[in-house]
Write a protein that holds these residues in place. Structure first.
Motif, PDB file in Angstrom:
ATOM      1  N   VAL A 126       0.851  -1.184   0.000  1.00 40.33           N
ATOM      2  CA  VAL A 126       0.000   0.000   0.000  1.00 40.33           C
ATOM      3  C   VAL A 126       0.887   1.233   0.000  1.00 40.33           C
ATOM      4  O   VAL A 126       1.748   1.382   0.869  1.00 40.33           O
ATOM      5  CB  VAL A 126      -0.926   0.028   1.231  1.00 40.33           C
ATOM      6  N   ARG A 127       0.673   2.084  -0.991  1.00 42.00           N
ATOM      7  CA  ARG A 127       1.393   3.351  -1.037  1.00 42.00           C
ATOM      8  C   ARG A 127       0.555   4.334  -0.216  1.00 42.00           C
ATOM      9  O   ARG A 127      -0.491   4.809  -0.647  1.00 42.00           O
ATOM     10  CB  ARG A 127       1.510   3.818  -2.497  1.00 42.00           C
ATOM     11  N   ARG A 128       0.989   4.592   1.007  1.00 40.19           N
ATOM     12  CA  ARG A 128       0.189   5.410   1.920  1.00 40.19           C
ATOM     13  C   ARG A 128       0.638   6.850   1.841  1.00 40.19           C
ATOM     14  O   ARG A 128       1.795   7.152   2.150  1.00 40.19           O
ATOM     15  CB  ARG A 128       0.354   4.907   3.356  1.00 40.19           C
ATOM     16  N   PRO A 129      -0.276   7.772   1.488  1.00 36.63           N
ATOM     17  CA  PRO A 129       0.132   9.172   1.359  1.00 36.63           C
ATOM     18  C   PRO A 129       0.675   9.764   2.655  1.00 36.63           C
ATOM     19  O   PRO A 129       1.661  10.490   2.634  1.00 36.63           O
ATOM     20  CB  PRO A 129      -1.149   9.889   0.918  1.00 36.63           C
ATOM     21  N   SER A 130       0.073   9.421   3.811  1.00 31.24           N
ATOM     22  CA  SER A 130       0.532  10.010   5.076  1.00 31.24           C
ATOM     23  C   SER A 130       1.990   9.681   5.341  1.00 31.24           C
ATOM     24  O   SER A 130       2.767  10.521   5.797  1.00 31.24           O
ATOM     25  CB  SER A 130      -0.283   9.472   6.248  1.00 31.24           C
ATOM     26  N   PHE A 131       2.372   8.439   5.057  1.00 30.61           N
ATOM     27  CA  PHE A 131       3.731   7.973   5.318  1.00 30.61           C
ATOM     28  C   PHE A 131       4.734   8.790   4.513  1.00 30.61           C
ATOM     29  O   PHE A 131       5.739   9.279   5.025  1.00 30.61           O
ATOM     30  CB  PHE A 131       3.816   6.487   4.951  1.00 30.61           C
ATOM     31  N   ILE A 132       4.440   8.967   3.233  1.00 29.50           N
ATOM     32  CA  ILE A 132       5.385   9.654   2.366  1.00 29.50           C
ATOM     33  C   ILE A 132       5.348  11.163   2.627  1.00 29.50           C
ATOM     34  O   ILE A 132       6.378  11.822   2.614  1.00 29.50           O
ATOM     35  CB  ILE A 132       5.125   9.263   0.901  1.00 29.50           C
ATOM     36  N   ASN A 133       4.156  11.701   2.915  1.00 37.13           N
ATOM     37  CA  ASN A 133       4.076  13.139   3.217  1.00 37.13           C
ATOM     38  C   ASN A 133       4.870  13.506   4.470  1.00 37.13           C
ATOM     39  O   ASN A 133       5.385  14.613   4.571  1.00 37.13           O
ATOM     40  CB  ASN A 133       2.611  13.567   3.410  1.00 37.13           C
ATOM     41  N   LEU A 134       4.952  12.575   5.405  1.00 34.42           N
ATOM     42  CA  LEU A 134       5.633  12.860   6.665  1.00 34.42           C
ATOM     43  C   LEU A 134       7.133  13.105   6.459  1.00 34.42           C
ATOM     44  O   LEU A 134       7.795  13.698   7.303  1.00 34.42           O
ATOM     45  CB  LEU A 134       5.413  11.687   7.640  1.00 34.42           C
ATOM     46  N   GLN A 135       7.656  12.675   5.305  1.00 32.35           N
ATOM     47  CA  GLN A 135       9.066  12.915   4.993  1.00 32.35           C
ATOM     48  C   GLN A 135       9.392  14.392   4.953  1.00 32.35           C
ATOM     49  O   GLN A 135      10.521  14.795   5.187  1.00 32.35           O
ATOM     50  CB  GLN A 135       9.388  12.352   3.605  1.00 32.35           C
ATOM     51  N   ALA A 136       8.371  15.194   4.610  1.00 26.55           N
ATOM     52  CA  ALA A 136       8.616  16.625   4.448  1.00 26.55           C
ATOM     53  C   ALA A 136       8.753  17.340   5.785  1.00 26.55           C
ATOM     54  O   ALA A 136       9.222  18.471   5.832  1.00 26.55           O
ATOM     55  CB  ALA A 136       7.486  17.249   3.636  1.00 26.55           C
ATOM     56  N   LEU A 137       8.345  16.671   6.875  1.00 23.81           N
ATOM     57  CA  LEU A 137       8.292  17.342   8.186  1.00 23.81           C
ATOM     58  C   LEU A 137       9.639  17.976   8.554  1.00 23.81           C
ATOM     59  O   LEU A 137       9.706  19.156   8.885  1.00 23.81           O
ATOM     60  CB  LEU A 137       7.861  16.346   9.266  1.00 23.81           C
ATOM     61  N   ASN A 138      10.703  17.186   8.456  1.00 29.77           N
ATOM     62  CA  ASN A 138      12.022  17.670   8.853  1.00 29.77           C
ATOM     63  C   ASN A 138      12.404  18.926   8.079  1.00 29.77           C
ATOM     64  O   ASN A 138      12.789  19.945   8.651  1.00 29.77           O
ATOM     65  CB  ASN A 138      13.051  16.554   8.633  1.00 29.77           C
ATOM     66  N   GLU A 139      12.227  18.846   6.770  1.00 32.08           N
ATOM     67  CA  GLU A 139      12.642  19.968   5.935  1.00 32.08           C
ATOM     68  C   GLU A 139      11.799  21.222   6.210  1.00 32.08           C
ATOM     69  O   GLU A 139      12.330  22.328   6.306  1.00 32.08           O
ATOM     70  CB  GLU A 139      12.513  19.563   4.466  1.00 32.08           C
TER      71      GLU A 139
END
Lengths: 156, 365
Positions: free
Chosen positions: B326-339
């Motif tokens: 499952v390609r979960r949008p929340s998981f991948i969107n969370l990558q942006a948090l640090n930046e």
């Protein structure tokens, strides 16, 4: 339908350009490009930067354990040209490692870590290849087919 | 000026959907964020592994439990993937019901988003209003399938059952009341000066960076990138409806908030059109009890409230899926948090986390 036509044409062009490291597998909507892992970075760089392709969004990255080998799957999307493509690469079980694509698409970061965590495939060149979902001291990779739910080998 | 040492602060849980299941490790220089590293995995249930020992149909209830505030979308994404794999067609009426349900669910999900933003920034009333209005939608779902959170309503080849007559009436009533609800939210929250100060100009991500980081959904569109799967690669019958895709210009917290607020209105418009066009007829195709797709793999994606939800399914020709990812949008969107957090204040992290709208059930899968 038209979308698939673009994709087939694109695949043929890429195959000619990268021959013999690239082959076309699957059919219809399941068509994909299979590339040798040595040529992966070169091919994906072309797919991202070449004005004919412009695949600027790495939609999805995952891997499948086929027991004899692992297959890493990349689903790409081009926002400017509105087309998608599936790229696959393989690595063997005893040398489970493929080059990291984080330098091309930073969005591969978490996804590669997830694949590493759950399937045990190493991504060479990844800046921070740590477990992401399982505890740090967990010894196994649960999405591998060989992983058993219970210690005595009985599947749950 | 003497250089101060940075220190680490474990932040959270404070966002409603991250209680106990997301820890953000902040590295701080005074009150400025140097790094914001999300630590997840507390909720990991191994759903992808579980799928391998269940039949295709048995996996549907598991999809409900991924993004559990927009389960209809999760059902739809999975069912359409298998329908694509097996070339199953869906009756007209079912297609319309699917659109009505997923768009209602989008409104319900965005209301939760709005409520979360409100409570994170200290506006309790804003949260109450959001949840109060969401109840109306949950009542509709209750009427259609007897469940309020985990529906399993959308099935292979159609939907579980036709909706009762009072459902149509109640949905029309909801649509009639909705503009007033939205106006109330805008008056209370969007017009609030404190909210402006907390959201405007903070947590900025450019369109180009957003694409590179893999952001999708309203979070990406807030940065001005026109990527809505319902428009560019219409699935189901989305090409039959007219609606617009709200876009932001700056890509800050405020844009992410406003894009979702506007999307609710667009979803209401789609539902109204779908109700008007709703044809009579069956809601389910005849398909075998146990599915056995031919060997092969397929990737299919839909526009879920949090972004691109994709299912990658590999079949080996047996009754159980060989692999589901499952390609979960929340998981991948969370990558942006640090930046996004780098250089901002601790108080901004709260707002950024709220407007990224992660849902941990989906992050950990």
């Amino acid at each position: 339908m038209s979308k698939q036509m673009i994709s087939s044409e694109l695949f043929l062009r890429l195959q000619a350009q990268f021959s013999p490291g690239v082959t076309i597998i699957g059919e219809h909507f399941q068509q994909a490009l299979l590339v040798e892992s040595e040529e992966l970075i070169e091919l994906l760089t072309v797919l991202k930067t070449d004005p004919n392709y412009q695949f600027n969004l790495l939609s999805n990255l995952t891997a499948v354990d086929y027991v004899e080998y692992f297959e890493v799957v990349y689903h790409l999307y081009s926002l400017p040209l509105k087309q998608s493509a599936t790229i696959k690469t393989r690595c063997t079980n005893d040398h489970a490692s493929v080059p990291s694509v984080t330098a091309i698409w930073p969005s591969a970061d978490f996804q590669e870590r997830e694949v590493y965590d759950l399937l045990g495939i190493r991504f060479t060149g990844h800046p921070n290849l740590l477990r992401i979902l399982m505890p740090d001291d967990f010894p196994e990779h649960p999405l591998r087919k060989a992983y058993q739910f219970t210690p005595d080998g009985e599947k749950g | 000026m003497p250089k101060t040492e940075t220190y680490t602060l474990n932040m959270g849980p404070q966002h409603p959907s991250t209680h106990g299941v997301l820890q953000v490790v902040l590295e701080l220089d005074g009150e400025r964020v140097v790094k914001a590293i999300p630590q997840m995995g507390y909720l990991h249930r191994g759903i992808e592994k579980l799928a391998e020992s269940r039949t295709y149909t048995q996996f549907i209830p598991y999809t409900d439990r991924l993004d559990y505030v927009s389960s209809m979308g999760n059902n739809l994404g999975y069912c359409q993937t298998i329908e694509k794999l097996m070339a199953i067609s869906v009756p007209e009426r079912a297609e319309y019901l699917r659109v009505i349900m997923t768009e209602l669910n989008r409104i319900a999900s965005h209301l939760i988003f709005m409520s979360s933003v409100a409570i994170d920034l200290g506006a309790t009333t804003g949260m109450m209003f959001g949840f109060r209005d969401r109840e109306r939608i949950l009542d509709l779902f209750d009427m259609a399938c007897g469940a309020r959170l985990t529906y399993s309503y959308i099935r292979f080849g159609g939907v579980r059952e036709d909706v009762p007559a009072e459902f149509i009436e109640a949905t029309r009533q909801f649509l009639a009341d909705f503009p007033a609800m939205l106006t109330e939210h805008h008056t209370l929250l969007s017009g609030n000066e404190i909210l402006h100060h907390r959201l405007k100009g903070s947590g900025i991500i450019s369109g180009q960076r957003a694409v590179e980081t893999g952001l999708t959904g309203p979070t990406l569109r807030a940065s001005g990138v026109d990527y809505d799967i319902r428009k560019i690669e219409p699935y189901g019958i989305y090409d039959r409806f007219s609606f617009c895709v709200p876009l932001g210009t700056v890509g800050d917290n405020w844009d992410r908030y406003m894009v979702r607020m506007e999307e609710m209105q667009q979803s209401a418009d789609i539902i109204a059109q779908a109700l008007d066009q709703l044809p009579p007829g069956p809601v389910m195709t005849k398909i075998p009890k146990v599915l056995k797709p031919l060997p092969g793999d397929v990737y299919h994606r839909i526009e879920n409230p949090r972004g691109e939800l994709g299912y990658y399914v590999v079949s080996d020709g047996s009754t159980k899926p060989y692999r589901i990812h499952v390609r979960r949008p929340s998981f991948i969107n969370l990558q942006a948090l640090n930046e996004i957090c780098q250089g901002s204040l601790i108080a901004d992290v709260v707002a950024i986390l709220a407007t990224l709208d992660p849902l941990m059930g989906e992050v950990d899968c």
